[in-house]
Scaffold this motif. Structure first.
Motif, PDB file in Angstrom:
ATOM      1  N   TYR A 112      43.297  37.881  41.811  1.00 45.65           N
ATOM      2  CA  TYR A 112      44.063  39.129  41.864  1.00 45.65           C
ATOM      3  C   TYR A 112      43.692  39.973  43.074  1.00 45.65           C
ATOM      4  O   TYR A 112      44.565  40.556  43.733  1.00 45.65           O
ATOM      5  CB  TYR A 112      43.833  39.932  40.581  1.00 45.65           C
ATOM      6  CG  TYR A 112      44.719  41.139  40.473  1.00 45.65           C
ATOM      7  CD1 TYR A 112      46.031  41.009  40.035  1.00 45.65           C
ATOM      8  CD2 TYR A 112      44.250  42.415  40.807  1.00 45.65           C
ATOM      9  CE1 TYR A 112      46.856  42.118  39.934  1.00 45.65           C
ATOM     10  CE2 TYR A 112      45.064  43.525  40.706  1.00 45.65           C
ATOM     11  CZ  TYR A 112      46.371  43.376  40.282  1.00 45.65           C
ATOM     12  OH  TYR A 112      47.188  44.467  40.188  1.00 45.65           O
ATOM     13  N   ARG A 185      50.414  36.681  40.134  1.00 52.38           N
ATOM     14  CA  ARG A 185      50.319  38.047  40.646  1.00 52.38           C
ATOM     15  C   ARG A 185      51.535  38.457  41.467  1.00 52.38           C
ATOM     16  O   ARG A 185      51.754  39.648  41.699  1.00 52.38           O
ATOM     17  CB  ARG A 185      49.065  38.207  41.489  1.00 52.38           C
ATOM     18  CG  ARG A 185      49.107  37.496  42.835  1.00 52.38           C
ATOM     19  CD  ARG A 185      47.850  37.764  43.630  1.00 52.38           C
ATOM     20  NE  ARG A 185      47.922  37.176  44.971  1.00 52.38           N
ATOM     21  CZ  ARG A 185      46.959  37.285  45.881  1.00 52.38           C
ATOM     22  NH1 ARG A 185      45.853  37.958  45.599  1.00 52.38           N
ATOM     23  NH2 ARG A 185      47.099  36.731  47.077  1.00 52.38           N
ATOM     24  N   VAL A 190      54.512  41.529  37.015  1.00 51.95           N
ATOM     25  CA  VAL A 190      53.305  42.145  37.555  1.00 51.95           C
ATOM     26  C   VAL A 190      53.677  43.303  38.476  1.00 51.95           C
ATOM     27  O   VAL A 190      53.056  44.371  38.445  1.00 51.95           O
ATOM     28  CB  VAL A 190      52.445  41.108  38.288  1.00 51.95           C
ATOM     29  CG1 VAL A 190      51.233  41.768  38.938  1.00 51.95           C
ATOM     30  CG2 VAL A 190      52.000  40.018  37.322  1.00 51.95           C
ATOM     31  N   SER A 191      54.713  43.098  39.290  1.00 50.63           N
ATOM     32  CA  SER A 191      55.179  44.181  40.173  1.00 50.63           C
ATOM     33  C   SER A 191      55.668  45.371  39.356  1.00 50.63           C
ATOM     34  O   SER A 191      55.411  46.534  39.710  1.00 50.63           O
ATOM     35  CB  SER A 191      56.298  43.661  41.081  1.00 50.63           C
ATOM     36  OG  SER A 191      55.842  42.584  41.877  1.00 50.63           O
ATOM     37  N   ARG A 194      52.744  47.301  38.107  1.00 50.73           N
ATOM     38  CA  ARG A 194      52.138  48.132  39.155  1.00 50.73           C
ATOM     39  C   ARG A 194      52.943  49.407  39.354  1.00 50.73           C
ATOM     40  O   ARG A 194      52.388  50.504  39.535  1.00 50.73           O
ATOM     41  CB  ARG A 194      52.070  47.350  40.467  1.00 50.73           C
ATOM     42  CG  ARG A 194      51.085  46.204  40.474  1.00 50.73           C
ATOM     43  CD  ARG A 194      50.805  45.762  41.909  1.00 50.73           C
ATOM     44  NE  ARG A 194      50.038  44.534  41.964  1.00 50.73           N
ATOM     45  CZ  ARG A 194      50.542  43.333  42.196  1.00 50.73           C
ATOM     46  NH1 ARG A 194      51.855  43.202  42.386  1.00 50.73           N
ATOM     47  NH2 ARG A 194      49.770  42.270  42.234  1.00 50.73           N
ATOM     48  N   ILE A 195      54.262  49.275  39.332  1.00 49.42           N
ATOM     49  CA  ILE A 195      55.123  50.437  39.555  1.00 49.42           C
ATOM     50  C   ILE A 195      54.942  51.483  38.456  1.00 49.42           C
ATOM     51  O   ILE A 195      54.979  52.695  38.715  1.00 49.42           O
ATOM     52  CB  ILE A 195      56.599  49.991  39.640  1.00 49.42           C
ATOM     53  CG1 ILE A 195      56.806  49.123  40.897  1.00 49.42           C
ATOM     54  CG2 ILE A 195      57.534  51.196  39.674  1.00 49.42           C
ATOM     55  CD1 ILE A 195      58.189  48.528  41.007  1.00 49.42           C
ATOM     56  N   GLY A 197      52.323  52.255  37.096  1.00 46.26           N
ATOM     57  CA  GLY A 197      51.037  52.918  37.246  1.00 46.26           C
ATOM     58  C   GLY A 197      49.895  52.312  36.461  1.00 46.26           C
ATOM     59  O   GLY A 197      48.841  52.944  36.314  1.00 46.26           O
ATOM     60  N   ARG A 198      50.053  51.107  35.946  1.00 42.24           N
ATOM     61  CA  ARG A 198      48.966  50.469  35.206  1.00 42.24           C
ATOM     62  C   ARG A 198      47.820  50.110  36.153  1.00 42.24           C
ATOM     63  O   ARG A 198      48.046  49.756  37.303  1.00 42.24           O
ATOM     64  CB  ARG A 198      49.458  49.214  34.487  1.00 42.24           C
ATOM     65  CG  ARG A 198      50.387  49.506  33.313  1.00 42.24           C
ATOM     66  CD  ARG A 198      50.699  48.227  32.543  1.00 42.24           C
ATOM     67  NE  ARG A 198      51.535  48.498  31.395  1.00 42.24           N
ATOM     68  CZ  ARG A 198      51.078  48.848  30.201  1.00 42.24           C
ATOM     69  NH1 ARG A 198      49.767  48.984  30.012  1.00 42.24           N
ATOM     70  NH2 ARG A 198      51.893  49.078  29.198  1.00 42.24           N
ATOM     71  N   SER A 199      46.619  50.208  35.645  1.00 47.65           N
ATOM     72  CA  SER A 199      45.447  49.861  36.448  1.00 47.65           C
ATOM     73  C   SER A 199      45.350  48.352  36.629  1.00 47.65           C
ATOM     74  O   SER A 199      45.992  47.575  35.911  1.00 47.65           O
ATOM     75  CB  SER A 199      44.179  50.388  35.767  1.00 47.65           C
ATOM     76  OG  SER A 199      43.992  49.744  34.518  1.00 47.65           O
ATOM     77  N   ALA A 200      44.517  47.959  37.604  1.00 47.83           N
ATOM     78  CA  ALA A 200      44.334  46.528  37.856  1.00 47.83           C
ATOM     79  C   ALA A 200      43.745  45.829  36.637  1.00 47.83           C
ATOM     80  O   ALA A 200      44.143  44.704  36.297  1.00 47.83           O
ATOM     81  CB  ALA A 200      43.433  46.328  39.074  1.00 47.83           C
ATOM     82  N   ILE A 203      46.499  45.316  34.054  1.00 47.76           N
ATOM     83  CA  ILE A 203      47.437  44.266  34.479  1.00 47.76           C
ATOM     84  C   ILE A 203      46.822  42.885  34.273  1.00 47.76           C
ATOM     85  O   ILE A 203      47.468  41.958  33.769  1.00 47.76           O
ATOM     86  CB  ILE A 203      47.831  44.478  35.952  1.00 47.76           C
ATOM     87  CG1 ILE A 203      48.627  45.771  36.115  1.00 47.76           C
ATOM     88  CG2 ILE A 203      48.640  43.292  36.470  1.00 47.76           C
ATOM     89  CD1 ILE A 203      48.944  46.115  37.553  1.00 47.76           C
TER      90      ILE A 203
END
Length: 300
Positions: A112, A185, A190-191, A194-195, A197-200, A203
């Motif tokens: 990741y 990823r 996954v994108s 991210r949009i 606002g989830r943390s790494a 995800i």
């Protein structure tokens, strides 16, 4: 909420894999149930010197109470192998779990994060591959002996072997998970995560990890057989589980001393049991690998 039973779809139409799964269930039950009803043959109460070297039941001098014979200390081979099999399974399962957790965490991070983090972890994996599992276990055993001395308890000896094998096996889990994460990823889900606002960490744990578990379970199945063989080899060399609480490898080591004198059953039965166990695990693992590989599924 309804109880969901395990899916047996991977075993349908595969008699070899189904037979292997049945054998594994039988062996696990044998290792778990026999010690519940039989005394520990490696305690003072379980020894019977008068029954030493009793041959199998079909040979002259055989005893129906000991259908597979007895070893040099009069231990019933049926009971002794159950205790040894239980130890081998415990060591193999926990070693694979350590390799899975350690390698899985590093593989997820490497795949990741990418960049220098990925390069650093993969270079560590390359260095790890230069040290065979047996050599690494010997190094760890030597370090522990120098630290705590030779007077180790059975629990300490098992812990050392589990850690040594588990550390040696993390690389294959890390490389497999990293390859799967590199693909996942870049997926749309996954994108989208991210949009939003989830943390790494969220995800990786909630989105990527569930989608890379299939190949990981396959690797874990095949690694179990390798871990059991590694433990048996270490015990045969006198590095693993002590003879006071042996595994299958320790039983084979003890029986090898009497092969030339004619007491073949002391070593042969543990060898056959180890072979059946490892072959069943490998056949099941190979089938699961083919089943979860889309390229191979169409050919089978």
């Amino acid at each position: 909420m309804r109880l969901r039973l395990p899916r047996l779809a991977p075993l349908r139409g595969a008699p070899g894999a189904a037979l292997s799964a049945v054998l594994l269930v039988v062996l696990v039950l044998y290792a778990l149930l026999v010690p519940l009803v039989a005394p520990d043959p490696f305690s003072l109460g379980g020894l019977s010197i008068m029954d030493s070297f009793t041959p199998p039941i079909w040979a002259e001098g055989g005893n129906p109470v000991m259908p597979l014979g007895a070893d040099d200390q009069g231990r019933n081979m049926v009971t002794a192998m159950a205790y040894g099999l239980r130890t081998s399974l415990i060591v193999g399962v926990f070693a694979v779990l350590i390799g899975l957790v350690l390698g899985g965490a590093l593989g997820l991070v490497a795949g990741y994060a990418g960049g220098r983090t990925d390069a650093l972890i993969m270079r560590l994996a390359d260095v790890q591959l230069a040290y065979p599992a047996l050599l690494l276990a010997m190094i760890i055993d030597g370090i522990v002996n120098a630290t705590i001395g030779e007077a180790r308890s059975t629990l300490q000896a098992m812990t050392i072997v589990i850690l040594a094998i588990g550390v040696a096996f993390w690389v294959q889990f890390a490389r497999t998970i990293r390859s799967s994460v590199l693909v996942e990823r870049n997926q749309d889900y996954v994108s989208a995560a991210r949009i939003t606002g989830r943390s790494a960490g969220a995800i990786i744990g909630r989105h990527i990890l569930p989608n890379v578990m299939a190949p990981v379970l396959v690797i874990a199945t095949t690694s179990l057989g390798l871990a059991i063989i590694a433990e048996a080899t270490l015990s045969f060399l006198g590095i693993g589980i002590p003879l006071t609480h042996p595994s299958l490898g320790a039983l084979i080591r003890n029986g090898a001393n009497y092969l030339q004198s004619g007491e073949w059953w002391i070593a042969i039965w543990p060898c056959l049991l180890l072979m059946v166990l490892v072959v069943a695990v490998n056949v099941l693992g190979d089938h699961l690998r083919d089943y979860y590989n889309p390229r191979l599924r169409g050919r089978s």
